[in-house]
Scaffold this motif. Structure first.
Motif, PDB file in Angstrom:
ATOM      1  N   ALA A 182      14.240   6.918  -8.795  1.00 10.84           N
ATOM      2  CA  ALA A 182      12.887   6.371  -8.868  1.00 10.84           C
ATOM      3  C   ALA A 182      12.847   4.953  -8.319  1.00 10.84           C
ATOM      4  O   ALA A 182      11.939   4.581  -7.563  1.00 10.84           O
ATOM      5  CB  ALA A 182      12.392   6.400 -10.314  1.00 10.84           C
ATOM      6  N   VAL A 183      13.846   4.150  -8.682  1.00 10.24           N
ATOM      7  CA  VAL A 183      13.919   2.768  -8.193  1.00 10.24           C
ATOM      8  C   VAL A 183      14.097   2.738  -6.681  1.00 10.24           C
ATOM      9  O   VAL A 183      13.438   1.952  -5.976  1.00 10.24           O
ATOM     10  CB  VAL A 183      15.063   2.010  -8.898  1.00 10.24           C
ATOM     11  CG1 VAL A 183      15.321   0.667  -8.218  1.00 10.24           C
ATOM     12  CG2 VAL A 183      14.738   1.804 -10.374  1.00 10.24           C
ATOM     13  N   GLU A 184      14.985   3.584  -6.166  1.00  9.35           N
ATOM     14  CA  GLU A 184      15.223   3.604  -4.722  1.00  9.35           C
ATOM     15  C   GLU A 184      14.002   4.108  -3.959  1.00  9.35           C
ATOM     16  O   GLU A 184      13.729   3.649  -2.846  1.00  9.35           O
ATOM     17  CB  GLU A 184      16.444   4.467  -4.405  1.00  9.35           C
ATOM     18  CG  GLU A 184      17.745   3.894  -4.922  1.00  9.35           C
ATOM     19  CD  GLU A 184      17.969   2.458  -4.455  1.00  9.35           C
ATOM     20  OE1 GLU A 184      17.967   2.227  -3.226  1.00  9.35           O
ATOM     21  OE2 GLU A 184      18.131   1.574  -5.314  1.00  9.35           O
ATOM     22  N   LEU A 185      13.271   5.029  -4.550  1.00  3.98           N
ATOM     23  CA  LEU A 185      12.036   5.494  -3.922  1.00  3.98           C
ATOM     24  C   LEU A 185      11.047   4.342  -3.790  1.00  3.98           C
ATOM     25  O   LEU A 185      10.400   4.163  -2.737  1.00  3.98           O
ATOM     26  CB  LEU A 185      11.430   6.620  -4.760  1.00  3.98           C
ATOM     27  CG  LEU A 185      10.189   7.314  -4.194  1.00  3.98           C
ATOM     28  CD1 LEU A 185      10.512   8.032  -2.896  1.00  3.98           C
ATOM     29  CD2 LEU A 185       9.621   8.297  -5.213  1.00  3.98           C
ATOM     30  N   ILE A 186      10.921   3.539  -4.836  1.00  7.90           N
ATOM     31  CA  ILE A 186      10.043   2.367  -4.799  1.00  7.90           C
ATOM     32  C   ILE A 186      10.570   1.340  -3.815  1.00  7.90           C
ATOM     33  O   ILE A 186       9.802   0.753  -3.031  1.00  7.90           O
ATOM     34  CB  ILE A 186       9.932   1.761  -6.211  1.00  7.90           C
ATOM     35  CG1 ILE A 186       9.244   2.743  -7.169  1.00  7.90           C
ATOM     36  CG2 ILE A 186       9.182   0.431  -6.171  1.00  7.90           C
ATOM     37  CD1 ILE A 186       9.296   2.318  -8.620  1.00  7.90           C
ATOM     38  N   ARG A 187      11.878   1.109  -3.820  1.00  9.91           N
ATOM     39  CA  ARG A 187      12.483   0.095  -2.946  1.00  9.91           C
ATOM     40  C   ARG A 187      12.229   0.415  -1.474  1.00  9.91           C
ATOM     41  O   ARG A 187      11.800  -0.446  -0.698  1.00  9.91           O
ATOM     42  CB  ARG A 187      13.988   0.022  -3.220  1.00  9.91           C
ATOM     43  CG  ARG A 187      14.690  -1.149  -2.524  1.00  9.91           C
ATOM     44  CD  ARG A 187      16.200  -1.082  -2.678  1.00  9.91           C
ATOM     45  NE  ARG A 187      16.620  -0.854  -4.049  1.00  9.91           N
ATOM     46  CZ  ARG A 187      16.691  -1.816  -4.977  1.00  9.91           C
ATOM     47  NH1 ARG A 187      16.360  -3.051  -4.652  1.00  9.91           N
ATOM     48  NH2 ARG A 187      17.083  -1.535  -6.204  1.00  9.91           N
ATOM     49  N   PHE A 188      12.487   1.651  -1.083  1.00 12.26           N
ATOM     50  CA  PHE A 188      12.312   2.021   0.318  1.00 12.26           C
ATOM     51  C   PHE A 188      10.835   2.000   0.714  1.00 12.26           C
ATOM     52  O   PHE A 188      10.493   1.611   1.835  1.00 12.26           O
ATOM     53  CB  PHE A 188      12.926   3.402   0.575  1.00 12.26           C
ATOM     54  CG  PHE A 188      14.399   3.367   0.848  1.00 12.26           C
ATOM     55  CD1 PHE A 188      14.883   3.611   2.118  1.00 12.26           C
ATOM     56  CD2 PHE A 188      15.300   3.081  -0.168  1.00 12.26           C
ATOM     57  CE1 PHE A 188      16.249   3.572   2.387  1.00 12.26           C
ATOM     58  CE2 PHE A 188      16.664   3.051   0.074  1.00 12.26           C
ATOM     59  CZ  PHE A 188      17.155   3.288   1.353  1.00 12.26           C
ATOM     60  N   LEU A 237       0.825  -1.201   0.000  1.00  7.04           N
ATOM     61  CA  LEU A 237       0.000   0.000   0.000  1.00  7.04           C
ATOM     62  C   LEU A 237       0.864   1.258   0.000  1.00  7.04           C
ATOM     63  O   LEU A 237       0.582   2.221  -0.716  1.00  7.04           O
ATOM     64  CB  LEU A 237      -0.926   0.005   1.211  1.00  7.04           C
ATOM     65  CG  LEU A 237      -1.877   1.196   1.350  1.00  7.04           C
ATOM     66  CD1 LEU A 237      -2.824   1.271   0.155  1.00  7.04           C
ATOM     67  CD2 LEU A 237      -2.662   1.103   2.660  1.00  7.04           C
ATOM     68  N   ALA A 238       1.943   1.223   0.791  1.00  7.55           N
ATOM     69  CA  ALA A 238       2.809   2.401   0.906  1.00  7.55           C
ATOM     70  C   ALA A 238       3.533   2.719  -0.400  1.00  7.55           C
ATOM     71  O   ALA A 238       3.915   3.870  -0.639  1.00  7.55           O
ATOM     72  CB  ALA A 238       3.824   2.186   2.029  1.00  7.55           C
ATOM     73  N   VAL A 239       3.709   1.712  -1.248  1.00  2.93           N
ATOM     74  CA  VAL A 239       4.456   1.939  -2.479  1.00  2.93           C
ATOM     75  C   VAL A 239       3.631   2.669  -3.535  1.00  2.93           C
ATOM     76  O   VAL A 239       4.191   3.172  -4.523  1.00  2.93           O
ATOM     77  CB  VAL A 239       4.956   0.586  -3.045  1.00  2.93           C
ATOM     78  CG1 VAL A 239       3.833  -0.177  -3.751  1.00  2.93           C
ATOM     79  CG2 VAL A 239       6.134   0.791  -3.997  1.00  2.93           C
ATOM     80  N   PHE A 240       2.324   2.762  -3.353  1.00  2.00           N
ATOM     81  CA  PHE A 240       1.479   3.389  -4.373  1.00  2.00           C
ATOM     82  C   PHE A 240       1.901   4.821  -4.701  1.00  2.00           C
ATOM     83  O   PHE A 240       2.084   5.164  -5.881  1.00  2.00           O
ATOM     84  CB  PHE A 240       0.011   3.349  -3.941  1.00  2.00           C
ATOM     85  CG  PHE A 240      -0.922   4.021  -4.909  1.00  2.00           C
ATOM     86  CD1 PHE A 240      -1.276   3.403  -6.100  1.00  2.00           C
ATOM     87  CD2 PHE A 240      -1.426   5.289  -4.644  1.00  2.00           C
ATOM     88  CE1 PHE A 240      -2.130   4.024  -7.008  1.00  2.00           C
ATOM     89  CE2 PHE A 240      -2.269   5.918  -5.542  1.00  2.00           C
ATOM     90  CZ  PHE A 240      -2.618   5.284  -6.731  1.00  2.00           C
ATOM     91  N   PRO A 241       2.048   5.716  -3.690  1.00  4.54           N
ATOM     92  CA  PRO A 241       2.484   7.071  -4.059  1.00  4.54           C
ATOM     93  C   PRO A 241       3.866   7.095  -4.702  1.00  4.54           C
ATOM     94  O   PRO A 241       4.122   7.934  -5.576  1.00  4.54           O
ATOM     95  CB  PRO A 241       2.468   7.832  -2.723  1.00  4.54           C
ATOM     96  CG  PRO A 241       2.398   6.792  -1.665  1.00  4.54           C
ATOM     97  CD  PRO A 241       1.755   5.602  -2.256  1.00  4.54           C
ATOM     98  N   ALA A 242       4.760   6.194  -4.288  1.00  4.80           N
ATOM     99  CA  ALA A 242       6.085   6.133  -4.912  1.00  4.80           C
ATOM    100  C   ALA A 242       5.977   5.732  -6.373  1.00  4.80           C
ATOM    101  O   ALA A 242       6.697   6.254  -7.236  1.00  4.80           O
ATOM    102  CB  ALA A 242       6.972   5.151  -4.154  1.00  4.80           C
ATOM    103  N   LEU A 243       5.076   4.810  -6.676  1.00  5.73           N
ATOM    104  CA  LEU A 243       4.870   4.398  -8.062  1.00  5.73           C
ATOM    105  C   LEU A 243       4.299   5.533  -8.896  1.00  5.73           C
ATOM    106  O   LEU A 243       4.698   5.733 -10.051  1.00  5.73           O
ATOM    107  CB  LEU A 243       3.926   3.189  -8.112  1.00  5.73           C
ATOM    108  CG  LEU A 243       4.448   1.883  -7.523  1.00  5.73           C
ATOM    109  CD1 LEU A 243       3.348   0.818  -7.535  1.00  5.73           C
ATOM    110  CD2 LEU A 243       5.662   1.384  -8.298  1.00  5.73           C
ATOM    111  N   VAL A 244       3.372   6.295  -8.313  1.00  7.10           N
ATOM    112  CA  VAL A 244       2.761   7.403  -9.048  1.00  7.10           C
ATOM    113  C   VAL A 244       3.800   8.486  -9.342  1.00  7.10           C
ATOM    114  O   VAL A 244       3.908   8.976 -10.479  1.00  7.10           O
ATOM    115  CB  VAL A 244       1.575   7.988  -8.257  1.00  7.10           C
ATOM    116  CG1 VAL A 244       1.065   9.259  -8.926  1.00  7.10           C
ATOM    117  CG2 VAL A 244       0.449   6.963  -8.165  1.00  7.10           C
TER     118      VAL A 244
END
Length: 263
Positions: A217-223, A144-151
């Protein structure tokens, strides 16, 4: 405001209908990362040992490490493919008709970008469901937390595609330009290996990877998948997205871009 929302709904719905009618696009978006996950990761597992690095608290398998990078790959290819449709729409005249609507040009491009990003996010969640079934599980709340990172990441990568499409005159030229953008961005990033591993071979390549917007972008998604905050990655992803969007607006300016080239 009402007209802006109507335009947003119409453009996003158009992107969704186009995606529904192109089922092979959905399958292709999943095949690429799955090949990397199942085939290439098996070969790289022994060659690339991974130490304990943030956001991981323990040693992890190579398959676990590359999942965020493959999520970024889906968003990257989706952004480029959506921009390819923009070049096609421009050649058929529908894009020119859209941009002549009595609404801010930036808003129309953002609507197009948002629709593409939501489709890419749906593809990523489908991929994450497959990885979960494959045995690679993340923190439950991380999905759930990754949704804003994906956007945020999808908007940045989609804005890059928009900027490229604004300067490409013919559909035939776009595929070549995509290859010069996609593959360097993907391989010169932390999608497949951490920065410390790259530094072992070349400090210059390590610095290039660190400056690559796709890396952040990848690190934002990873974290985000592990419920951790990475403000530096968020900052650089947002800044890169703003720069790419500004280039797209400049490229689609009637005085310089679309209208002058077509007129």
């Amino acid at each position: 405001m009402r007209h802006l929302l109507i335009a947003l709904r119409a453009i996003v719905a158009r992107e969704a209908l186009r995606f529904i009618h192109q089922r092979e696009r959905f399958l292709a978006a999943l095949v690429r990362p799955l090949v990397w996950l199942i085939v290439f990761a098996a070969g790289f597992r022994a060659a690339l040992g991974l130490s304990i690095i943030p956001p991981y608290a323990t040693y992890i398998t190579y398959e676990t490490y590359i999942v965020p990078g493959l999520c970024g790959m889906i968003l990257l290819f989706n952004g480029m493919q959506s921009s390819l449709s923009l070049v096609y729409d421009r050649e058929t005249g529908s894009m020119r008709l859209l941009l002549t609507a009595p609404l801010p040009r930036g808003w129309l491009l953002f609507c197009k970008l948002l629709g593409s990003t939501l489709i890419g996010t749906l593809q990523v969640y489908t991929f994450l469901a497959i990885t979960w079934a494959y045995g690679i599980e993340m923190t439950p709340w991380g999905y759930l937390a990754v949704f804003p990172a994906l956007v945020v990441s999808g908007l940045m990568l989609g804005a890059l595609g928009l900027a490229l499409s604004s300067f490409i005159k013919q559909l035939e030229n776009f595929a070549g330009v995509m290859n010069f953008v996609i593959f360097p961005m993907f391989f010169l990033s932390t999608a497949l290996y951490p920065l410390w591993k790259m530094a072992e071979s070349s400090s210059l390549l390590r610095d290039i990877c660190a400056a690559n917007p796709f890396t952040h972008a990848v690190e934002l998604i990873r974290f985000a998948l592990y419920l951790q905050w990475n403000g530096w990655a968020l900052l650089w992803t947002v800044l890169a997205g703003a720069v790419f969007m500004a280039l797209a607006l400049w490229g689609y300016d009637p005085a310089r871009g679309l209208v002058r080239r077509k007129g």
